[in-house]
Design a protein around this motif. Sequence first.
Motif, PDB file in Angstrom:
ATOM      1  N   UNK A 183       0.846  -1.181   0.000  1.00 43.50           N
ATOM      2  CA  UNK A 183       0.000   0.000   0.000  1.00 43.50           C
ATOM      3  C   UNK A 183       0.886   1.236   0.000  1.00 43.50           C
ATOM      4  N   UNK A 184       0.655   2.093  -0.952  1.00 43.79           N
ATOM      5  CA  UNK A 184       1.334   3.378  -0.983  1.00 43.79           C
ATOM      6  C   UNK A 184       0.527   4.306  -0.092  1.00 43.79           C
ATOM      7  N   UNK A 185       1.160   4.887   0.907  1.00 42.17           N
ATOM      8  CA  UNK A 185       0.438   5.738   1.849  1.00 42.17           C
ATOM      9  C   UNK A 185       0.159   7.108   1.232  1.00 42.17           C
ATOM     10  N   UNK A 186      -0.617   7.898   1.959  1.00 44.52           N
ATOM     11  CA  UNK A 186      -0.948   9.232   1.476  1.00 44.52           C
ATOM     12  C   UNK A 186       0.299  10.097   1.303  1.00 44.52           C
ATOM     13  N   UNK A 187       1.321   9.850   2.084  1.00 47.41           N
ATOM     14  CA  UNK A 187       2.545  10.648   1.964  1.00 47.41           C
ATOM     15  C   UNK A 187       3.108  10.559   0.548  1.00 47.41           C
ATOM     16  N   UNK A 188       3.242   9.352   0.032  1.00 49.63           N
ATOM     17  CA  UNK A 188       3.764   9.175  -1.320  1.00 49.63           C
ATOM     18  C   UNK A 188       2.808   9.689  -2.380  1.00 49.63           C
ATOM     19  N   UNK A 189       1.529   9.385  -2.210  1.00 48.58           N
ATOM     20  CA  UNK A 189       0.516   9.844  -3.177  1.00 48.58           C
ATOM     21  C   UNK A 189       0.448  11.366  -3.216  1.00 48.58           C
ATOM     22  N   UNK A 190       0.411  11.983  -2.051  1.00 48.35           N
ATOM     23  CA  UNK A 190       0.326  13.446  -1.992  1.00 48.35           C
ATOM     24  C   UNK A 190       1.580  14.105  -2.563  1.00 48.35           C
ATOM     25  N   UNK A 191       2.742  13.518  -2.320  1.00 49.55           N
ATOM     26  CA  UNK A 191       3.974  14.099  -2.849  1.00 49.55           C
ATOM     27  C   UNK A 191       3.959  14.088  -4.374  1.00 49.55           C
ATOM     28  N   UNK A 192       3.559  12.982  -4.963  1.00 53.11           N
ATOM     29  CA  UNK A 192       3.498  12.889  -6.427  1.00 53.11           C
ATOM     30  C   UNK A 192       2.433  13.845  -6.968  1.00 53.11           C
ATOM     31  N   UNK A 193       1.279  13.869  -6.334  1.00 53.39           N
ATOM     32  CA  UNK A 193       0.194  14.758  -6.769  1.00 53.39           C
ATOM     33  C   UNK A 193       0.619  16.217  -6.687  1.00 53.39           C
ATOM     34  N   UNK A 194       1.229  16.604  -5.583  1.00 47.94           N
ATOM     35  CA  UNK A 194       1.653  17.996  -5.397  1.00 47.94           C
ATOM     36  C   UNK A 194       2.721  18.389  -6.410  1.00 47.94           C
ATOM     37  N   UNK A 195       3.656  17.489  -6.688  1.00 49.50           N
ATOM     38  CA  UNK A 195       4.703  17.824  -7.659  1.00 49.50           C
ATOM     39  C   UNK A 195       4.153  17.876  -9.079  1.00 49.50           C
ATOM     40  N   UNK A 196       3.189  17.034  -9.392  1.00 50.70           N
ATOM     41  CA  UNK A 196       2.577  17.116 -10.714  1.00 50.70           C
ATOM     42  C   UNK A 196       1.801  18.426 -10.840  1.00 50.70           C
ATOM     43  N   UNK A 197       1.113  18.825  -9.792  1.00 57.21           N
ATOM     44  CA  UNK A 197       0.417  20.115  -9.791  1.00 57.21           C
ATOM     45  C   UNK A 197       1.431  21.246  -9.989  1.00 57.21           C
ATOM     46  N   UNK A 198       2.529  21.183  -9.255  1.00 57.26           N
ATOM     47  CA  UNK A 198       3.577  22.194  -9.372  1.00 57.26           C
ATOM     48  C   UNK A 198       4.127  22.237 -10.797  1.00 57.26           C
ATOM     49  N   UNK A 199       4.359  21.076 -11.392  1.00 59.86           N
ATOM     50  CA  UNK A 199       4.878  21.017 -12.759  1.00 59.86           C
ATOM     51  C   UNK A 199       3.884  21.631 -13.745  1.00 59.86           C
ATOM     52  N   UNK A 200       2.605  21.345 -13.560  1.00 67.25           N
ATOM     53  CA  UNK A 200       1.575  21.920 -14.431  1.00 67.25           C
ATOM     54  C   UNK A 200       1.547  23.436 -14.322  1.00 67.25           C
ATOM     55  N   UNK A 201       1.537  23.946 -13.105  1.00 65.69           N
ATOM     56  CA  UNK A 201       1.479  25.392 -12.898  1.00 65.69           C
ATOM     57  C   UNK A 201       2.760  26.068 -13.379  1.00 65.69           C
ATOM     58  N   UNK A 202       3.887  25.423 -13.131  1.00 63.40           N
ATOM     59  CA  UNK A 202       5.172  25.969 -13.550  1.00 63.40           C
ATOM     60  C   UNK A 202       5.262  26.042 -15.070  1.00 63.40           C
ATOM     61  N   UNK A 203       4.628  25.093 -15.766  1.00 69.10           N
ATOM     62  CA  UNK A 203       4.651  25.114 -17.233  1.00 69.10           C
ATOM     63  C   UNK A 203       3.781  26.245 -17.790  1.00 69.10           C
ATOM     64  N   UNK A 204       2.814  26.725 -16.994  1.00 64.71           N
ATOM     65  CA  UNK A 204       1.924  27.794 -17.441  1.00 64.71           C
ATOM     66  C   UNK A 204       2.362  29.171 -16.957  1.00 64.71           C
ATOM     67  N   UNK A 205       3.045  29.213 -15.833  1.00 66.66           N
ATOM     68  CA  UNK A 205       3.492  30.478 -15.239  1.00 66.66           C
ATOM     69  C   UNK A 205       4.988  30.366 -14.963  1.00 66.66           C
ATOM     70  N   UNK A 206       5.695  31.447 -15.148  1.00 63.92           N
ATOM     71  CA  UNK A 206       7.138  31.397 -14.936  1.00 63.92           C
ATOM     72  C   UNK A 206       7.519  31.880 -13.540  1.00 63.92           C
ATOM     73  N   UNK A 207       6.621  31.749 -12.596  1.00 66.37           N
ATOM     74  CA  UNK A 207       6.910  32.210 -11.238  1.00 66.37           C
ATOM     75  C   UNK A 207       6.811  31.032 -10.274  1.00 66.37           C
ATOM     76  N   UNK A 208       7.311  31.273  -9.065  1.00 67.92           N
ATOM     77  CA  UNK A 208       7.214  30.251  -8.029  1.00 67.92           C
ATOM     78  C   UNK A 208       5.743  30.056  -7.662  1.00 67.92           C
ATOM     79  N   UNK A 209       5.399  28.847  -7.279  1.00 65.18           N
ATOM     80  CA  UNK A 209       4.016  28.493  -6.952  1.00 65.18           C
ATOM     81  C   UNK A 209       3.915  28.295  -5.442  1.00 65.18           C
ATOM     82  N   UNK A 210       2.917  28.907  -4.839  1.00 68.81           N
ATOM     83  CA  UNK A 210       2.758  28.818  -3.388  1.00 68.81           C
ATOM     84  C   UNK A 210       2.134  27.491  -2.985  1.00 68.81           C
ATOM     85  N   UNK A 211       2.485  27.039  -1.804  1.00 71.24           N
ATOM     86  CA  UNK A 211       1.891  25.808  -1.274  1.00 71.24           C
ATOM     87  C   UNK A 211       0.401  25.983  -1.031  1.00 71.24           C
ATOM     88  N   UNK A 212      -0.014  27.194  -0.695  1.00 71.84           N
ATOM     89  CA  UNK A 212      -1.446  27.405  -0.457  1.00 71.84           C
ATOM     90  C   UNK A 212      -2.251  27.200  -1.742  1.00 71.84           C
TER      91      UNK A 212
END
Length: 159
Positions: free
Chosen positions: A2-31
Amino acid sequence: MRLTTRGRYAVTALLDLALQQSQHDSAISLSDIATRQSISISYLEQLFSKLRKKGIVSSTRGAAGGYKIAKPLNEVDVMSIITAVDESINATKCEGKGNCHGGAVCLTHDLWYDLSNHIEAYLTKITLAQLLDMDSVHAVNERQINTVELLTKNEAQPV
């Protein structure tokens, strides 16, 4: 296994970051990530601290601060994200140590050990760049952005 939420959330958050980073050239906030992905900011802070220490993300302080992925997206594989947050992909009961049956190897140890190796090999081959190429990822991202915008608009309107 079982992959715990820690691993799932890390991958999800980084994919979100990659998506936003590809659309905006600025740092993305955790909020912003927390809002789109329904993950608590404090949990993201813990994950991103580990990811930063492993050199997967970099951070910028200040009003325009946030996070960016520190490496080219084709160099960030899913398995490295999972291991960066101290998660493992292990289907064995003994965590691969071979002491699953009274200190000895159990009857199905090799089966689960081989499965763990296959999963790890698969996740090592998948990069953030490959995930960004998936149409479904962009469709979900668009839906999440629209949902957040709609919620924000509804909260801003007087009752």
